[in-house]
Design a protein around this motif. Structure first.
Motif, mmCIF file in Angstrom:
data_model
loop_
_atom_site.group_PDB
_atom_site.id
_atom_site.type_symbol
_atom_site.label_atom_id
_atom_site.label_comp_id
_atom_site.label_asym_id
_atom_site.label_seq_id
_atom_site.Cartn_x
_atom_site.Cartn_y
_atom_site.Cartn_z
ATOM 1 N N GLY A 202 0.786 -1.221 0.000
ATOM 2 C CA GLY A 202 0.000 0.000 0.000
ATOM 3 C C GLY A 202 0.816 1.268 0.000
ATOM 4 O O GLY A 202 0.363 2.301 0.526
ATOM 5 N N GLY A 203 2.025 1.234 -0.563
ATOM 6 C CA GLY A 203 2.863 2.421 -0.602
ATOM 7 C C GLY A 203 3.601 2.696 0.693
ATOM 8 O O GLY A 203 4.123 3.798 0.888
ATOM 9 N N SER A 204 3.674 1.709 1.577
ATOM 10 C CA SER A 204 4.384 1.875 2.848
ATOM 11 C C SER A 204 5.817 1.351 2.710
ATOM 12 O O SER A 204 6.030 0.148 2.523
ATOM 13 N N ALA A 205 6.778 2.256 2.797
ATOM 14 C CA ALA A 205 8.181 1.847 2.695
ATOM 15 C C ALA A 205 8.584 0.985 3.888
ATOM 16 O O ALA A 205 9.378 0.055 3.753
ATOM 17 N N GLY A 206 8.030 1.292 5.070
ATOM 18 C CA GLY A 206 8.361 0.512 6.258
ATOM 19 C C GLY A 206 7.910 -0.928 6.144
ATOM 20 O O GLY A 206 8.663 -1.859 6.444
ATOM 21 N N ASN B 181 15.038 3.036 4.659
ATOM 22 C CA ASN B 181 15.750 3.975 3.789
ATOM 23 C C ASN B 181 16.269 3.292 2.532
ATOM 24 O O ASN B 181 16.396 3.920 1.479
ATOM 25 N N THR B 182 16.589 1.999 2.654
ATOM 26 C CA THR B 182 17.040 1.248 1.476
ATOM 27 C C THR B 182 15.919 1.166 0.448
ATOM 28 O O THR B 182 16.145 1.342 -0.767
ATOM 29 N N VAL B 183 14.706 0.917 0.920
ATOM 30 C CA VAL B 183 13.557 0.881 0.022
ATOM 31 C C VAL B 183 13.366 2.229 -0.651
ATOM 32 O O VAL B 183 13.176 2.320 -1.874
ATOM 33 N N LEU B 184 13.419 3.320 0.130
ATOM 34 C CA LEU B 184 13.221 4.664 -0.421
ATOM 35 C C LEU B 184 14.305 4.994 -1.450
ATOM 36 O O LEU B 184 14.019 5.592 -2.501
ATOM 37 N N ASN B 185 15.540 4.606 -1.174
ATOM 38 C CA ASN B 185 16.629 4.878 -2.112
ATOM 39 C C ASN B 185 16.421 4.116 -3.434
ATOM 40 O O ASN B 185 16.672 4.650 -4.516
#
Length: 240
Positions: free
Chosen positions: A185-189, A200-204
């Protein structure tokens, strides 16, 4: 006589599944097959057959099944009665090897041809190597993609073109990250938990994907393009 009756029943069922519109066809099939002409039916397309012989009539959990096998494909017609078609996937998985696609409910035997065509579209949404049995209603965006293979190829080339030049392992990592982020659902966590890495790895990785595709995941139209391209890519990418 029983054999001739069975052969006639199979021929009539095949005619219905092919979508023929001969006068009285549905009524004759109902009489020979012992099924209601105006009942609720589901059609299932399976990539490979197994279990009961072709043409076998079966009953399970109060539902009647008719199976027809053709080369590496099998078609299953299910007389639903008043049952919810959502129960079919789990029930079929017990004795039908997937993958498979379930078409929309047909109102009467005359609708089996259209239901069979849409069941085969649902089957096409199953990526290689999967064994799921899926309903068309759950895969409509992906069904649109697979129904237009030329446009799907252009979509992949246009959106994911820069990814196709990457090392396969690097490309797979970015695609897997996008898939996990969408599934969460768009949750990086939550995606990080699924991928066993830091948020942060996902966001990068997602930022890198945005740079490569020249599209932003925060813009709805561009996000839709990315999602459809991902579906098309998963259905056409060679398996490791």
């Amino acid at each position: 006589m029983r054999r001739r009756s069975d052969e006639r029943g199979r021929a009539l069922l095949d005619a219905l599944l092919e979508g023929r519109s001969e006068p009285g066809l549905a009524a004759r099939a109902a009489d020979v097959l012992g099924l209601p002409e105006q009942g609720r039916y589901a059609v299932v397309a399976l990539r490979r057959g197994g279990g009961a012989p072709s043409g076998t009539a079966m009953e399970a959990d109060g539902l009647a099944f008719l199976r027809r096998r053709r080369a590496d494909r099998e078609t299953v017609v299910v007389a639903l009665g008043d049952r919810d078609p959502a129960v079919l996937a789990g029930l079929l998985a017990r004795w039908c090897p997937g993958p498979g696609g379930i078409g929309p409910v047909a109102d009467g035997l005359a609708g089996l041809g259209a239901a069979r065509r849409l069941a085969e579209v649902a089957l096409l949404t199953c990526p290689p190597g999967t064994t799921d049995i899926v309903r068309l209603e759950e895969r409509l965006p992906m069904a649109l993609v697979v129904s237009q293979p030329e446009l799907s190829a252009r979509l992949v080339a246009d959106v994911f073109g820069p990814l196709l030049t990457l090392d396969p392992a690097d490309r797979a990592l970015l695609v897997r990250t996008l898939d996990a982020w969408l599934e969460c659902g768009g949750s990086a966590g939550r995606a990080a938990g699924r991928l066993y890495c830091h948020r942060n790895t996902v966001l990068n990785r997602l930022r890198r994907l945005e740079r490569l595709t020249s599209r932003s995941l925060s813009r709805p139209r561009e996000l839709v393009e990315m999602m459809l391209a991902l579906d098309a890519f998963r259905l056409t990418a060679p398996q490791p």
